[in-house]
Design a protein around this motif. Sequence first.
Motif, PDB file in Angstrom:
ATOM      1  N   VAL A  48       0.788  -1.183  -0.087  1.00 50.34           N
ATOM      2  CA  VAL A  48       0.021   0.020  -0.134  1.00 50.34           C
ATOM      3  C   VAL A  48       0.817   1.125   0.080  1.00 50.34           C
ATOM      4  O   VAL A  48       1.924   1.304   0.259  1.00 50.34           O
ATOM      5  N   GLN A 100      -4.659  -3.365 -13.496  1.00 49.96           N
ATOM      6  CA  GLN A 100      -5.531  -2.667 -12.883  1.00 49.96           C
ATOM      7  C   GLN A 100      -6.951  -2.522 -13.784  1.00 49.96           C
ATOM      8  O   GLN A 100      -7.972  -2.658 -13.483  1.00 49.96           O
ATOM      9  N   ASP A 180      -2.420  -6.097  -9.451  1.00 51.06           N
ATOM     10  CA  ASP A 180      -2.085  -4.774  -9.367  1.00 51.06           C
ATOM     11  C   ASP A 180      -3.574  -3.795  -9.498  1.00 51.06           C
ATOM     12  O   ASP A 180      -4.050  -3.622 -10.528  1.00 51.06           O
ATOM     13  N   GLU A 181      -3.783  -3.559  -8.266  1.00 55.14           N
ATOM     14  CA  GLU A 181      -4.990  -2.895  -7.846  1.00 55.14           C
ATOM     15  C   GLU A 181      -6.248  -3.357  -8.979  1.00 55.14           C
ATOM     16  O   GLU A 181      -6.846  -2.569  -9.900  1.00 55.14           O
ATOM     17  N   ALA A 184      -9.729  -1.401  -8.679  1.00 52.33           N
ATOM     18  CA  ALA A 184      -9.816  -0.156  -8.805  1.00 52.33           C
ATOM     19  C   ALA A 184     -10.428   0.676  -9.709  1.00 52.33           C
ATOM     20  O   ALA A 184     -11.190   1.751  -9.500  1.00 52.33           O
ATOM     21  N   GLN A 191     -17.062  -4.751  -6.750  1.00 52.25           N
ATOM     22  CA  GLN A 191     -15.720  -4.983  -6.131  1.00 52.25           C
ATOM     23  C   GLN A 191     -15.595  -6.154  -5.205  1.00 52.25           C
ATOM     24  O   GLN A 191     -14.732  -6.953  -5.178  1.00 52.25           O
ATOM     25  N   PHE A 211      -0.685  -8.409  -3.467  1.00 47.40           N
ATOM     26  CA  PHE A 211      -1.835  -7.537  -3.653  1.00 47.40           C
ATOM     27  C   PHE A 211      -1.468  -6.054  -3.558  1.00 47.40           C
ATOM     28  O   PHE A 211      -1.361  -5.604  -2.300  1.00 47.40           O
ATOM     29  N   SER A 213      -2.535  -2.147  -3.842  1.00 48.63           N
ATOM     30  CA  SER A 213      -3.789  -1.341  -3.672  1.00 48.63           C
ATOM     31  C   SER A 213      -3.779  -0.136  -2.841  1.00 48.63           C
ATOM     32  O   SER A 213      -2.735  -0.031  -1.918  1.00 48.63           O
ATOM     33  N   HIS A 214      -4.501   0.830  -3.067  1.00 50.77           N
ATOM     34  CA  HIS A 214      -4.580   1.913  -2.141  1.00 50.77           C
ATOM     35  C   HIS A 214      -5.754   1.833  -1.174  1.00 50.77           C
ATOM     36  O   HIS A 214      -5.976   2.832  -0.467  1.00 50.77           O
ATOM     37  N   ASP A 215      -6.724   0.900  -1.387  1.00 49.70           N
ATOM     38  CA  ASP A 215      -7.904   0.770  -0.356  1.00 49.70           C
ATOM     39  C   ASP A 215      -7.465  -0.134   0.630  1.00 49.70           C
ATOM     40  O   ASP A 215      -7.509  -1.367   0.650  1.00 49.70           O
ATOM     41  N   VAL A 219      -7.279  -4.261   1.828  1.00 48.32           N
ATOM     42  CA  VAL A 219      -6.063  -4.736   2.053  1.00 48.32           C
ATOM     43  C   VAL A 219      -5.819  -5.548   3.256  1.00 48.32           C
ATOM     44  O   VAL A 219      -5.497  -6.811   3.555  1.00 48.32           O
TER      45      VAL A 219
END
Length: 340
Positions: A48, A100, A180-181, A184, A191, A211, A213-215, A219
């Motif tokens: 992340v 992504q 990769d995300e 997203a 999702q 994994f 992700s920015h979520d 995560v």
Amino acid sequence: MVEPLVEVRDLKKYFPVRGGLFARAKQFVHAVDGVSFHINPGETLGLVGESGCGKTTVGRTLLRLLEPTSGQIRYRGTDLLSLSGPELRKMRQKMQIVFQDPFSSLNPRMTVRAILEEGLLIHGVGSASERQRRVAAALEAVRLEPNAMNRYPHEFSGGQRQRICIARALILQPEFIVLDEPIAALDVSIQSQIINLLNQLKRERGLTYLFISHDLAVVEYLSDRVAVMYLGEVVEMAPSGELYRNPLHPYTQALLSAVPQMTPGVPSQRILLPGDVPSPINPPSGCRFHPRCPLAQDVCRLKPPRTLHLENNHMVRCHVVEQQLGLGEQNSQEVGSQGS
């Protein structure tokens, strides 16, 4: 002790910034700068960080879709950077990626059957009938009907396209997949379906995931361990429950403060970081987070922090944490042992 499936040591990837009459490299973007970690068989490592921190570059360099500037990448003890030609192609059957964007990662001129069969043809796997059987099995694994193989990507929804991308990653029966995300670009309603599918495939096939992700909520749900990146470096890494319960690095604390509170009556304590992420072309001296860190001290500006390996398999790189815990030189290890 379990031997890691994937082991990365001091991985660096610099992109040249060219200019002038002969387009010479004048500067370099330090996209990934000394990243180390390992992933055990059957584990999911979450990666992340803010956009531009180097997460995707790590994933693509790991598979040698991008060639690293320096460092080590080992897969079941084999040095991936020493492989080329047929050896590298054979190894790539075991490692796949889900990109992504399911819209741009599928060729609109190819049917789903041709898209999925392409990997089998490249690696010379099976007869025509065997390939058709494996295409149908891959579609079934991602909950798509067999007749989907005769259609084109534009005939599917975003969630269905991502299922096709996952089927493409599964077709060669890999052990390790870089995600990769993967959610997203999808609607929120879709999702959760993809997340549950990835979890189920991991259990059924014994897969290992990186994994990206920015979520942070997703995560936490999917990952066994989580690594936090900032400006090309891993600043903290720990088992998922430990990291979310006890974040040590100020950057990790700021990230987690942005996760919405689901408990009624619990006030949000959002940590707002000043300024923008510095340029990776000319990273700050010392700790790279110090220009935005609310706890920064003089030592943070002058000296890169050491890697601290703490109890509960918790790793952090921060001068302030080192002072708070009263750790000396003998209680920490150098960056080269990060993630070991």
